[in-house]
Design a protein around this motif. Structure first.
Motif, PDB file in Angstrom:
ATOM      1  N   UNK A  72       0.910  -1.071  -0.173  1.00 44.80           N
ATOM      2  CA  UNK A  72      -0.227  -0.055   0.018  1.00 44.80           C
ATOM      3  C   UNK A  72       0.687   1.270  -0.021  1.00 44.80           C
ATOM      4  N   UNK A  73       2.098   1.264   0.642  1.00 45.72           N
ATOM      5  CA  UNK A  73       2.892   2.442   0.456  1.00 45.72           C
ATOM      6  C   UNK A  73       3.983   2.218  -0.586  1.00 45.72           C
ATOM      7  N   UNK A  74       4.466   1.344  -0.998  1.00 46.76           N
ATOM      8  CA  UNK A  74       5.420   1.130  -2.031  1.00 46.76           C
ATOM      9  C   UNK A  74       4.944   0.993  -3.558  1.00 46.76           C
ATOM     10  N   UNK A  75       3.866   0.645  -3.696  1.00 47.04           N
ATOM     11  CA  UNK A  75       2.945   0.472  -4.969  1.00 47.04           C
ATOM     12  C   UNK A  75       3.440  -1.066  -5.619  1.00 47.04           C
ATOM     13  N   UNK A  76       4.247  -1.574  -4.944  1.00 51.65           N
ATOM     14  CA  UNK A  76       4.571  -2.918  -5.647  1.00 51.65           C
ATOM     15  C   UNK A  76       3.496  -3.859  -5.178  1.00 51.65           C
ATOM     16  N   UNK A 234       2.166  -8.079 -15.197  1.00 54.73           N
ATOM     17  CA  UNK A 234       2.121  -6.614 -16.044  1.00 54.73           C
ATOM     18  C   UNK A 234       3.262  -5.822 -15.342  1.00 54.73           C
ATOM     19  N   UNK A 235       4.142  -6.434 -14.711  1.00 54.13           N
ATOM     20  CA  UNK A 235       5.284  -5.416 -14.089  1.00 54.13           C
ATOM     21  C   UNK A 235       6.569  -6.639 -13.946  1.00 54.13           C
ATOM     22  N   UNK A 236       7.706  -6.268 -13.597  1.00 59.81           N
ATOM     23  CA  UNK A 236       8.766  -7.033 -13.598  1.00 59.81           C
ATOM     24  C   UNK A 236       8.893  -7.567 -12.042  1.00 59.81           C
ATOM     25  N   UNK A 237       9.441  -8.592 -11.901  1.00 65.03           N
ATOM     26  CA  UNK A 237       9.855  -9.304 -10.496  1.00 65.03           C
ATOM     27  C   UNK A 237      10.413  -8.390  -9.443  1.00 65.03           C
ATOM     28  N   UNK A 238      11.282  -7.486 -10.179  1.00 61.20           N
ATOM     29  CA  UNK A 238      11.885  -6.392  -9.231  1.00 61.20           C
ATOM     30  C   UNK A 238      10.597  -5.475  -8.805  1.00 61.20           C
ATOM     31  N   UNK A 239       9.476  -5.380  -9.101  1.00 62.51           N
ATOM     32  CA  UNK A 239       8.536  -4.528  -8.416  1.00 62.51           C
ATOM     33  C   UNK A 239       7.624  -5.254  -7.901  1.00 62.51           C
ATOM     34  N   UNK A 240       7.953  -6.451  -7.197  1.00 64.50           N
ATOM     35  CA  UNK A 240       7.258  -7.402  -6.316  1.00 64.50           C
ATOM     36  C   UNK A 240       7.987  -8.017  -5.167  1.00 64.50           C
ATOM     37  N   UNK A 408      14.949 -16.116  -7.669  1.00 65.12           N
ATOM     38  CA  UNK A 408      14.539 -15.434  -6.480  1.00 65.12           C
ATOM     39  C   UNK A 408      15.257 -14.020  -6.172  1.00 65.12           C
ATOM     40  N   UNK A 409      16.475 -13.820  -6.862  1.00 64.20           N
ATOM     41  CA  UNK A 409      17.327 -12.670  -6.738  1.00 64.20           C
ATOM     42  C   UNK A 409      16.722 -11.711  -7.518  1.00 64.20           C
ATOM     43  N   UNK A 410      15.475 -11.746  -8.208  1.00 63.91           N
ATOM     44  CA  UNK A 410      15.150 -10.914  -9.222  1.00 63.91           C
ATOM     45  C   UNK A 410      14.186 -10.253  -8.333  1.00 63.91           C
ATOM     46  N   UNK A 411      13.501 -10.691  -7.556  1.00 62.96           N
ATOM     47  CA  UNK A 411      12.239  -9.901  -6.866  1.00 62.96           C
ATOM     48  C   UNK A 411      12.942  -8.806  -5.954  1.00 62.96           C
ATOM     49  N   UNK A 412      12.142  -7.919  -5.690  1.00 64.14           N
ATOM     50  CA  UNK A 412      12.612  -6.789  -4.740  1.00 64.14           C
ATOM     51  C   UNK A 412      12.919  -7.244  -3.547  1.00 64.14           C
TER      52      UNK A 412
END
Length: 673
Positions: A72-76, A234-240, A408-412
């Motif tokens: 809710x705060x960071x939009x991911x 609809x987004x990269x794993x780095x935004x999850x 695993x390393x691709x996620x935020x």
């Protein structure tokens, strides 16, 4: 922080130890606030959290509550992966609790595979064992025809009526259903299907709108499903942010998924397939059936040559190619052309079957894929194995899962949680987690440790070599079990290291004359049948019911027996794996790469199996349970079984009393030590 208005009689609970936005729908248990804070800290800073959290710490609601507050705060987005449908249902339940408490956790989409969600494919027995890739091909064809029918307004043969209805109605009704919360994947599928629409495609379209997506781990483990999931998000794993539930399963699940096999049965299927398609000639030299027959002889020859007293054997990487060259009497370039022709033939067969509405499967194509994988993997982390038995097989066995878990390393951030994750540094290494980004923490169960009493009986064991020399060891173990059952009048689980051992004991009649109802798991039970067995055991009004199963099986992992659903447990040995080339290869690999190969490959997995089993008993603060391990070797697992006490006789035990009236039973024999 954000302000939420709780519903009457409910409330959102905070703690000073939490981040300002961390919210749960229940009063926090001891230590839960610190657990939530650790999750949020990792999410905020983009780290991996590897957390062992004991029973009662509220892992699911903690991870979900922390995650939706962070997003809710960071939009991911929050991606939450589970191993079982029951775990997914628990996430949905906790999301509903947040909604009912007045929170705004955002949209949650519970997602499953086509096998569970596609009503068209599920209703046809021909597709019952289809792989995701095979079902996907059929689904695409049916959707294309439905789209054409929707655009032209004319009926098209083979069009999917459920996708056609989705095109007509859109996703709005299903989104409204999701917004209400409380529907797990199975219930949601029933409701959407009843409305005539397609659950799979509808939920896939709604994933980009979701704040939380909960789905089976296979969507990330499988290298073909993973890019599709990323596209749907609809987004990269780095935004999850990722949450891995029951994370202790992840390394082995990845290892098994990426260890392909070529079995004798699959070769037999390929022979029938070749005959069905007129047995074409490969590379202008050999009929397809001739090549497959040669592979069958090579497989059995490698079994004879490399399997000695065990169930498997190591095979030199070049042995398969050299044996095929000898059998077919061709050159290496010719063999390469044969392999390419097998691949092309397999694709042609898939396309032909697909055009006829059949499952687009080809055993010949699978052979080609396996041969390519076998020849390409020449070094660790793979070893080449051959297994004996009724269905001999070649296997390309993955020793180290870290390379195939690099995603695993691709996620935020990632949160790995389980009640049996220790040693934490071992899990981090097996998952290939970046040490600089990783935090490891343990969170103790808030329940009184005395509520679970664990005993190991000295003088009794199941060492294979010793049993061969002294069969009386088996008799003494059975007598000890009967004596223990006389002290355990409540509902009791009896769990064995293997199905074979359980079946042998039952055939020997060690429970004969014991007047207690029995419910016995069998190796070939499907999930629905097993669930009916468990439900019948739980509902049986008679005191002293017995549930018999296998350590490491479905009864001892993932199923809970709270309250008096199960009050006692007897384990008939430490479930050490049989010595094999596979286990020796694992030990050697981890000895070379980090030391302590025995610990990584054998000791710690066995310890986790024991902990998972005993963890079935205590699921709430008022639960009580007693465990007896009939194998003195359990003393080696003090580091896994907190509170383990070794006894020389059953009179030294202080078992928790059963909550039900003691059952009548025949007098149990005395036990000599």
């Amino acid at each position: 922080g954000r302000t939420f208005t709780p519903l009457p009689g409910q409330g959102l609970h905070r703690s000073a130890a939490w981040s300002s936005v961390a919210i749960l729908p229940y009063p926090p248990r001891p230590g839960q606030a610190e657990f939530v804070a650790a999750i949020q800290s990792a999410q905020r800073e983009g780290r991996h959290l590897v957390a062992e959290a004991g029973t009662g710490t509220g892992k699911t609601v903690s991870a979900l509550g922390a995650g939706v507050a962070t997003t809710a705060k960071d939009g991911r987005k929050l991606v939450y992966i589970t191993r079982t449908n029951a775990q997914q249902a628990q996430v949905v339940k906790e999301h509903k609790a947040l909604l009912d408490a007045g929170a705004e956790p955002g949209l949650l989409v519970p997602f499953m595979g086509r096998r569970q969600y596609c009503p068209l494919l599920r209703s046809d027995d021909r597709f019952a064992d289809g792989t995701p890739e095979e079902l996907g091909r059929l689904c695409r064809d049916a959707k294309t025809k439905a789209s054409r029918a929707h655009e032209t307004g004319k009926a098209v043969e083979g069009a999917c009526p459920y996708f056609a209805r989705l095109l007509k109605d859109g996703t709005a009704p299903i989104e409204a259903l999701l917004a209400e919360g409380g529907c797990d994947g199975a219930e949601l599928a029933r409701k959407v299907e009843k409305a005539g629409s397609c659950p799979y495609e509808a939920l896939k379209l709604l994933i980009p709108k979701a704040r939380t997506v909960v789905l089976p781990a296979i969507f990330l483990i499988d290298s073909r499903l993973r890019p599709a999931l990323q596209q749907w998000l609809g987004t990269g794993f780095d935004e999850c942010h990722l949450v891995v539930d029951e994370a202790h399963h992840l390394p082995n699940a990845a290892r098994e998924h990426h260890s392909p096999q070529l079995t004798s049965t699959s070769l037999q299927r390929a022979l029938k397939e070749a005959e069905e398609y007129r047995d074409p000639t490969l590379a202008g030299t050999h009929l397809t059936t001739t090549v497959i027959d040669a592979l069958q002889r090579v497989l059995h020859g490698l079994v004879d040559e490399h399997v000695r007293d065990g169930e498997d054997g190591l095979v030199p990487p070049d042995a398969l190619t050299e044996s095929i060259l000898t059998e077919l009497r061709v050159s290496t370039p010719t063999l390469d052309r044969i392999a390419k022709d097998l691949y092309v033939l397999g694709e042609n067969i898939r396309n032909d079957r697909r055009s006829k509405g059949r499952l687009p499967r080809s055993s010949i194509g699978s052979i080609a894929n396996f041969l390519h994988a076998w020849s390409a993997a020449r070094d660790e982390p793979y070893v080449h194995l051959v297994t004996a038995g009724e269905n001999p097989a070649l296997e390309l066995y993955l020793l180290d899962p870290a390379p195939v878990l690099a995603w695993l390393g691709e996620f935020w951030s990632t949160t790995h949680m389980s009640g049996t994750l220790a040693p934490l540094d071992e899990h981090s290494r097996l998952c290939g987690l970046d040490g600089g980004r990783t935090t490891q923490q343990c969170f103790a169960s808030p329940f009184d440790p005395d509520h679970l009493r664990i005993y190991g009986l000295e003088g009794v064991h199941r060492r294979w070599e010793a049993v061969q020399r002294d069969p009386g060891l088996t008799t003494r173990q059975q007598e000890a079990a009967l004596a223990a059952l006389a002290r355990f009048p409540g509902r009791t689980g009896l769990f064995f290291p293997s199905h074979r051992m359980m079946e042998d004991y039952l055939e020997e009649g060690f429970l004969h004359g014991l007047d207690r109802p029995r419910y016995v798991e069998s190796a070939d039970m499907d999930n629905a049948t097993l669930q009916r067995l468990v439900d019948a055991f739980r509902r049986d009004p008679r005191p002293g019911a017995l549930l018999l199963g296998v350590l490491g099986g479905r009864l001892t992992e993932g199923l809970d027996f709270p309250g008096d659903a199960m009050e006692h447990m007897i384990l008939f040995g430490v479930p050490y794996p049989r010595p094999s080339a596979r286990s020796q290869a694992l030990i050697h690999h981890f000895d070379r790469t980090g030391g302590n190969g025995w610990q990584v490959a054998v000791h710690n997995p066995v310890g986790r199996t024991l902990r998972q089993a005993v963890g079935r008993l205590i699921r709430g603060p008022e639960d009580r349970g007693t465990v007896l391990v009939l194998d003195e070797r359990v003393v080696r697992f003090h580091n896994h079984l907190s509170g383990l006490r070794m006894v020389r006789g059953l009179d030294e035990m202080q078992a928790h009393p059963a909550s039900r009236t003691a059952v009548s039973s025949r007098k149990a024999p005395s036990v000599a030590h």
